[in-house]
Enzyme design. Sequence first.
Site, PDB file in Angstrom:
ATOM      1  N   SER A  58      20.436 -13.521  31.565  1.00 34.25           N
ATOM      2  CA  SER A  58      20.603 -14.683  32.419  1.00 34.25           C
ATOM      3  C   SER A  58      19.406 -15.634  32.261  1.00 34.25           C
ATOM      4  O   SER A  58      19.201 -16.151  31.172  1.00 34.25           O
ATOM      5  CB  SER A  58      20.790 -14.214  33.863  1.00 34.25           C
ATOM      6  OG  SER A  58      21.299 -15.242  34.674  1.00 34.25           O
ATOM      7  N   ASP A  88      32.530 -15.382  32.385  1.00 35.76           N
ATOM      8  CA  ASP A  88      31.316 -15.204  33.173  1.00 35.76           C
ATOM      9  C   ASP A  88      31.331 -16.208  34.322  1.00 35.76           C
ATOM     10  O   ASP A  88      31.387 -17.414  34.094  1.00 35.76           O
ATOM     11  CB  ASP A  88      30.085 -15.415  32.283  1.00 35.76           C
ATOM     12  CG  ASP A  88      28.783 -15.031  32.956  1.00 35.76           C
ATOM     13  OD1 ASP A  88      28.629 -15.313  34.160  1.00 35.76           O
ATOM     14  OD2 ASP A  88      27.902 -14.467  32.284  1.00 35.76           O
ATOM     15  N   HIS A 100      29.059 -11.296  35.127  1.00 37.45           N
ATOM     16  CA  HIS A 100      27.854 -11.929  34.590  1.00 37.45           C
ATOM     17  C   HIS A 100      27.091 -10.965  33.700  1.00 37.45           C
ATOM     18  O   HIS A 100      26.783  -9.845  34.108  1.00 37.45           O
ATOM     19  CB  HIS A 100      26.975 -12.387  35.748  1.00 37.45           C
ATOM     20  CG  HIS A 100      25.758 -13.144  35.335  1.00 37.45           C
ATOM     21  ND1 HIS A 100      25.767 -14.064  34.307  1.00 37.45           N
ATOM     22  CD2 HIS A 100      24.482 -13.124  35.807  1.00 37.45           C
ATOM     23  CE1 HIS A 100      24.555 -14.580  34.177  1.00 37.45           C
ATOM     24  NE2 HIS A 100      23.765 -14.018  35.068  1.00 37.45           N
TER      25      HIS A 100
END
Length: 521
Positions: A229, A461, A489
Site C-alpha cells: 500500500s 482492490d 486490498h
Amino acid sequence: MISPLPRSAGRAVPALAAALALALSSGCTGAARPAVRPPLDERVAATAAPALRALYDQRIDWRSCPGEDDGDQDAAAVRCATLKVPLDYADPGGRTVDVALAKVPAADPKRRLGALLLNPGGPGNSGVDMVRWGWQSYQGPLHDRYDLVGFDPRGAGDTTPVHCLDDRTRDQWNATDDPAYDHARILAEACRARYADLLPHLGTRDTARDLDVLRGALGERRLDFLGFSYGTHLGARYAEEFPERTGRLVLDGAVDHSAPAARLGIEAAVAAETGLRAFAAACATEDGAACPLGADPAAAPQRLARFLDGLRDHPLRDADGRTLTAALGWVATLDVLSDGRRSWPRLREALEPAVTRGDADGLLALADGADGRGEDGRYRTPADAFAAISCADGPPPPTEAELRPALAELAARAPLTSGHDPVGTLLEADCRPWPYRPAEPPRPVRAPGSAPLLVIGSTADPVTPYAWAERLSAGLEHGVLLTREGDGHTAYDKSGCVRAAVTAFLVDGRLPAAGTRCGSD
C-alpha cells in the site's frame, strides 16, 4: 496508502497470518524471466558530507526487544535497535532522529542473501510491529534467505511519533457528525502547535533517504524491499532517489501520485463503492431472510447506506454508553470491506445486531480497530501520522474552483459511500489548511536507471484501485506489473500464485512475464 474511509487513520498491516503456500500452480500464468541488477554506484562514501558518511557507517546495536517475553520463542527470535538519521538532510550534522528497527535473522545463514526491508503501509503503520508480531508469515524461502527487517517511518511508531490530538479530542474528531466541525483545521492547528519543527521533515522523500542510510548501516550494497500500500509509494520514491542502489523491490497494492488529489479521491471512492455494493448484494443473495439488509440484492446496497447515514439522526449506544455515529459506522464498514470477501462474514455479524436490535457493540469495535483506538481509549500513532505524512507528500490539495466539479462527479459515481461526508471522502487527508506542503506537482515516478521493480495490483482492490498499479508500473522506466484477479486490498496474503512470484523474484531474481495474471486463494 489511500483508503476510502472518511477521515481515516490509515490502513492496517495486511493480514500476516495467511498460510504461505508457495506452489506456482495457484492460477499463475506466464513464464518467468531473470531480473538483471544494474552496476552498483559507490558515490555515497566518496561524495557525501563527513557527517552523513558517519551515519552511513554507523554500527547498529541489535538487542532484545523491549517487553520481550523470555518464554516466547517466536518473540526471542526478534532483535531491536535504533538508527540515527538527520532530521534535515540539508543539515546532516545537525539534529538527528532515532529510527526504530526490528530484525529476525535469516534462518539459513550460510545461504543468506542479505536484508529484506518490510513496510506495512499506512502511511503511519509500524514496520517494527510488522516484524515483531508477524514475521512468521514469511517463513519459508524468504525467512531462510533474508534477514527480515522492519522500521518505523518518521512520525510513526517509535520514530518521532506524532500525537497531535489528545485521546478525548480524537474521540470527538472521529465520531462527530456535525457538518460545521472543521476536521482539517482542528488537526492542522494541533499538529502545528506541537510539531512545528518536525512536520516539514515527515515526507516520503526523507523516509526514502532514511532507507538508504539503513541500507548502508546494514552493510547491504543494494536495497531489497517488500512494501504494501503506502509502502509502494515509499519504494518507488526510493528507486527515484537512488536508482543505482535498487536491488529487488516489490510494490504490492500500488499507490499512484501521478494524478491530482481530487482525481485520486474519486477513483478510490468508486473502488470502495464497488466493494460495498458487492458485499450487500451477496448478503441478500446468499443469506436471504437472514441478511440484515433484506433479500433483494438490488435494494440491499441502498439499505446499508441508509442505515449508516441514518445514524447521524438516530445514533446507537453500546453496553458502555458510547455512541455509534454515522461517521463511526461508515469507518467500521469500509475498513472491513477493504479486506475483501473473506471478511464479509465479520461485517455481517456486526451489522445484524445493529440493524435488527440497535446493538452498537460490534460496529463500534470495528470502528475502534480501524481508527487505532485501544480498549483503554488510547490511540496509536497512525491516527495523526497518517495526515502528517500524507500532507507532507502531496499532491497539492484542490482549490475551491477545482473542488466543486470534483464533488459533483463524486456524487454521481459513488453516491452511497460519499453521501455522509463528501469532502472527507474526496480528500482522505484534507491538507488545505496544512502549514507545510511540497512544491512538486503530481507526476509519474520514472526512476531511470533502476533495477526492475515488481508492481502488484488486484483487479477489485477497494482501497488502491487497479488503475493505480497500471499507472505506476507504466510510469516506471523498469516497472513490471503482476495482476491478481480478485478483491481485497493488497495481494500477497490472498494468492499463493502471487506469493510464489514474489518469492521467485526476491530469492532467485526471476520476474514474472509481462501480462502474468494470478488467481486468489
